[in-house]
Design an enzyme around this catalytic site. Structure first.
Site, PDB file in Angstrom:
ATOM      1  N   HIS A   1       0.842  -1.194   0.000  1.00  0.00           N
ATOM      2  CA  HIS A   1       0.000   0.000   0.000  1.00  0.00           C
ATOM      3  C   HIS A   1       0.876   1.242   0.000  1.00  0.00           C
ATOM      4  CE1 HIS A   1      -2.334   3.160   2.352  1.00  0.00           C
ATOM      5  NE2 HIS A   1      -2.949   3.061   1.196  1.00  0.00           N
ATOM      6  N   SER A   2       0.561   2.199  -0.859  1.00  0.00           N
ATOM      7  CA  SER A   2       1.265   3.477  -0.910  1.00  0.00           C
ATOM      8  C   SER A   2       2.776   3.250  -1.109  1.00  0.00           C
ATOM      9  CB  SER A   2       0.955   4.281   0.352  1.00  0.00           C
ATOM     10  OG  SER A   2       1.476   5.578   0.273  1.00  0.00           O
ATOM     11  N   MET A   3       3.611   3.795  -0.225  1.00  0.00           N
ATOM     12  CA  MET A   3       5.064   3.669  -0.390  1.00  0.00           C
ATOM     13  C   MET A   3       5.531   2.227  -0.204  1.00  0.00           C
ATOM     14  SD  MET A   3       6.174   6.625  -1.258  1.00  0.00           S
ATOM     15  CE  MET A   3       7.944   6.619  -0.973  1.00  0.00           C
TER      16      MET A   3
ATOM     17  N   GLN B   1      -1.259  -0.785  -4.130  1.00  0.00           N
ATOM     18  CA  GLN B   1      -2.490  -0.018  -3.904  1.00  0.00           C
ATOM     19  C   GLN B   1      -2.137   1.450  -3.671  1.00  0.00           C
ATOM     20  OE1 GLN B   1      -3.657  -2.205  -0.397  1.00  0.00           O
ATOM     21  NE2 GLN B   1      -5.025  -3.554  -1.537  1.00  0.00           N
TER      22      GLN B   1
ATOM     23  N   THR C   1       0.020   3.404  -4.996  1.00  0.00           N
ATOM     24  CA  THR C   1       1.466   3.632  -4.877  1.00  0.00           C
ATOM     25  C   THR C   1       1.914   4.670  -5.901  1.00  0.00           C
ATOM     26  OG1 THR C   1       1.918   1.401  -4.079  1.00  0.00           O
ATOM     27  CG2 THR C   1       3.735   2.567  -5.107  1.00  0.00           C
TER      28      THR C   1
END
Length: 895
Positions: A150-152, A177, A179
């Site tokens: 997720h993200s980073m 997700q 990212t």
């Protein structure tokens, strides 16, 4: 524009995921060496109820999936995936099941500080090795781990492949997700931009080595204002068969935009992910399949085009039709059928021979949303009954209220009939419809309104036919700064109950469609804007697909939306706002030094801002350089000088820049700079007035700029910077400067009101009795100095703000390490401390007589140009330009 980004978006259409049993997180014991090297990080195994109890002995037999949280993310965010996967495993009697692991990154702020990204990457590598060791004695031991980031966390997963000791075969599936793959959202330090450059360059150069890794990137859409979806699209690689990027609003059975956090728990999206994971299992190995083609076909099935069928790797070309149903021939070009509580099934057959000459396509829709076959192609020339047929249901597409199929007759020359199956419908109601049509009769072109129409003009079109489908092509809609409101008004002839209309905005060059379901009749408003500009190699136009009711008339009105245009500018370029604000303040600062030199008086900040902060002083030069960089000879000269690439040229290559953007941002920066000047002046006046009432006034004696006491202060702060955090030392000197400026402000007020002489250099007080009578020159000098200090404080505030992320990161991780390592502003902090210790004790009288004042007054202009040229995508460079300008001011005090 800011309001459009932060507040004006669709409501959250996601359902919350709930756990059936209490979630438990079993901490996995790591090797001592790993635990000692990464004391802040941990690895957990997710479980619920009995399943969690069974896993406590770590005799695992499932398929390992590792979840990586993002910026300030928790390892507990894995529970949505883990819980739904557990329910799905129960449905198949645990024939297959997944073990979900999660990494605790101590909720580090890696989107603000990039110094720990490499450390996180190495820790994940250790976790992958530990996870695989847990299975080594099992019957179906896995050789690779699937990763959900997720993200980073998604970027950290991609960075694994850059490690020299990492074997690429340890990962075969990566799902990210929200990212930001393309570039950091806010590039606050060089470690962040260097990390991105290393990851993306590796993926570009080693594209062939990544063929065995299947990557899916899911973006959140316009609800996610933290990471715009354009950043979440994987960089375009030479191979398109192993990477897929989609926006959640286009994902079948989800069709919802998600914000940055809800993408982790959005039930519709999590269900699609878990269904895909189970379809990826190889029956022989009981692990995720090693076949990259199958992996991509599964992801396309669940995330791009769902045919309303359960996934099959190699579906049967021919299928047998049971002959127990009634067979009815339909010769009409348009047919609709409603069924309710019918106990007998039927086959409706459409002979194609009579339609091929008149029509190019056939379109069918079915409101029964179960995942069964319903439409077939028959090859019998002498037709009575078709016992064996081609299953055309695989060509269908699932929409929120219907499943549809459109076939080009030319592609099926061997078919003699289309067969639509209507099963027995006991206790249920649904409708079917088919029609033959010519493509040009259902495709309408609608030119979009110009950007500068400002919503006063509109494009209209009236769809007067009685068809089931229309395609409205939006011509010349291809840039990210275009934004429109589309109004669709439906009028119907009769008042009977109808199926709802489905409107889909289809972008052909990326998977970012948005779908709206509307009642009929109604007036529906659709926002049309892009996440990615049209590639130069693609000439297709975006389409508005209208899946309509047959006896309704549709009017489509399109207008430019000024607010959404501004919203797009904010969405794509908000990260550059600080650069434009500081550039305006720097130009004003140079103007104040210039008037000080020519008139002996320091002009007011607001007046000088109006006089000097002009976009034509800065922008044309950057535009000329960007234009010249299109020529090879200029690019070679530029590279030979070792100059970095101009940020505007990079943005232009990504189709995310146009000339007016810079003007709008500059004017926005002027406004913010103006009000920040008003704020500092007002706050200093209020603070010093309060101080004047609380503390007995003193007079400051004139002192040298450099004294042993100040030298000790500089050395102390330099030591703080070196041993702890550079941003912390900068913040301390900032507070010291603020109180000193309050002192200057208090002194000016006092001088103006009681006419006492009060030079402004030191905190040392002299007896009140010895205060001589002030003259007007001294008061004017105090006012001049205060004006200059307010501007310097304004500039310095932005240095503090841009260094604040590393300070927040350091404070959050203070219990693990007193010294921030690596520190992005340690060396800069020591220079700033030395500069400001001198500046806070200086006055304009020392500067006026300096030989270097002319240079110091002229330098801010080229520095502003350089700041806008090289700082838009590299915010950490901004303090360097400001520091250089202040350094010249210090030299003016000395020389």
């Amino acid at each position: 524009g800011v309001r459009d980004v932060l507040f004006i978006y669709e409501e959250n259409r996601c359902s919350m995921t709930y756990m059936y049993e209490y979630p438990e997180y079993l901490k996995i014991k790591l090797p001592k060496k790993t635990a000692r090297r990464y004391p802040a990080y941990e690895l957990y195994l997710y479980g619920e109820g009995n399943y969690a109890e069974e896993n406590k002995n770590l005799l695992l037999t499932g398929i390992p999936v590792l979840f990586l949280p993002g910026n300030a993310g928790s390892y507990k965010q894995v529970r949505s995936l883990g819980s739904i996967a557990l329910r799905k495993a129960e449905d198949v009697d645990f024939k297959y099941h997944f073990n979900f692991f999660s990494v605790n990154f101590n909720e580090e702020l890696v989107a603000l500080y990039g110094g720990s990204l490499q450390r996180q990457t190495k820790f994940v590598h250790e976790c992958v090795k530990v996870i695989l060791k847990l299975y080594r004695d099992g019957e179906f031991a896995p050789t690779s781990v699937a990763i959900v980031g997720h993200s980073m966390g998604g970027l950290v997963a991609r960075a694994l492949l850059t490690l020299k000791s990492f074997r690429p075969e340890l990962i075969n599936l990566l799902i990210t997700q929200a990212t930001p793959h393309v570039a950091p959202v806010m590039p606050f330090d060089r470690y962040l931009t260097d990390f991105y450059r290393a990851v993306n360059n590796h993926w570009m150069l080693k594209a062939q080595d990544l063929r065995n890794l299947t990557t899916l990137s899911v973006a959140g859409g316009f609800r996610d204002y933290q990471v715009r979806s354009g950043l979440a699209f994987l960089p375009r690689l030479s191979q398109h068969d192993s990477a897929l990027s989609v926006v959640s609003s286009a994902v079948p059975r989800a069709w919802a935009s998600t914000d940055h956090l809800s993408i982790v728990w959005c039930k519709e999206l999590i269900l699609a992910t878990i269904r895909a994971l189970f379809d990826l299992i190889d029956e022989n190995t009981r692990q995720i399949t090693e076949d990259p083609k199958k992996r991509m076909s599964v992801l396309n099935h669940h995330f791009v085009r769902h045919p309303a069928k359960i996934f099959e790797e190699n579906p049967e070309v021919f299928t047998e039709l049971p002959g127990i149903f009634m067979w009815i021939t339909v010769k009409a070009s348009k047919w609709t059928y409603s069924v309710y509580n019918d106990s007998d099934g039927k086959y409706f057959t459409f002979p194609l021979a009579s339609h091929r000459k008149s029509y190019s396509h056939v379109y069918c829709e079915n409101s029964m949303l179960d995942t069964s076959s319903w439409i077939y192609g028959c090859m019998n020339s002498n037709f009575s009954m078709c016992l064996e047929a081609t299953d055309l249901s695989w060509r269908a597409e699932l929409l929120p209220t219907t499943k549809v199929v459109m076939l080009k007759l030319q592609d099926y020359p061997s078919l003699s009939h289309i067969v639509v199956q209507v099963p027995a419908a006991v206790g249920s109601k649904y409708t079917l419809g088919c029609e033959f049509f010519r493509e040009d009769s259902r495709t309408v072109q609608l030119p979009v309104t110009h950007l500068f129409s400002f919503g006063f003009s509109s494009s209209k079109i009236l769809l007067n036919s009685t068809g089931l489908l229309y395609n409205v092509q939006l011509q010349h809609f291809n840039q990210i700064y275009q934004a429109f409101k589309i109004y669709i008004e439906s009028h119907c002839q009769s008042l009977k109950e109808r199926k709802p209309s489905v409107y889909r905005l289809h972008i052909p060059w990326s998977h970012e469609d948005s779908i709206i379901v509307a009642k009929v009749p109604s007036l529906t408003e659709i926002s049309a804007k892009l996440h990615i500009a049209q590639p130069q190699s693609d000439s297709r136009a975006p389409e508005l697909n209208i899946y309509s009711s047959s006896d309704c008339q549709y009017e489509v009105i399109l207008k430019t939306s000024v607010l959404q245009v501004l919203g797009q500018i904010v969405r794509f370029h908000a990260g550059a706002f600080p650069v434009y604000i500081v550039s305006n303040i720097l130009l004003t600062y140079g103007g104040q030094l210039s008037t000080l030199r020519s008139t002996g008086q320091c002009s007011d900040f607001s007046l000088e801002l109006v006089r000097t902060a002009k976009p034509y002083k800065v922008e044309p030069l950057i535009s000329i350089v960007v234009f010249l960089q299109g020529f090879n000879w200029f690019r070679e000269i530029w590279e030979s000088l070792s100059l970095p690439e101009v940020d505007a040229a990079v943005l232009s290559s990504q189709d995310a820049w146009f000339p007016l953007v810079s003007l709008i941002l500059f004017l926005f920066g002027t406004g913010i700079a103006y009000w920040s000047g008003v704020f500092f002046s007002t706050s200093l006046r209020l603070f010093s007035s309060l101080w004047l009432t609380l503390i007995r006034p003193t007079v400051l004696k004139k002192d040298k700029l450099i004294t042993p006491r100040r030298l000790c202060g500089v050395l102390s702060l330099a030591l703080v910077s070196w041993t702890t955090c550079g941003a912390f030392a900068v913040f301390l000197i900032y507070l010291q400067y603020f109180f000193k400026d309050s002192d200057h402000s208090k002194e000016t007020s006092q001088n103006s009101s009681i006419h006492t002489v009060k030079p402004q250099s030191s905190m040392d007080s002299i007896p009140e009795a010895s205060q001589p009578v002030a003259n007007s020159t001294t008061v004017a000098e105090a006012v001049n100095s205060l004006k200059m200090h307010v501007t310097i404080l304004n500039l310095f505030t932005w240095i503090v703000l841009l260094n604040l992320p590393s300070l927040i990161y350091w404070l959050k991780n203070l219990r693990y390490n007193v010294r921030l390592d690596p520190d992005p502003c340690r060396s800069t902090a020591i220079i700033i401390i030395c500069i400001l210790e001198i500046l806070m004790n200086s006055s304009t009288s020392e500067v006026k007589s300096s030989k270097l004042l002319e240079i110091a007054a002229k330098v801010p202009l080229p520095l502003s140009v350089a700041m806008l040229a090289f700082g838009r995508m590299h915010l950490y460079r901004v303090p360097h330009f400001v520091t250089f300008s202040l350094l010249l001011h210090v030299l003016c005090c000395v020389v």
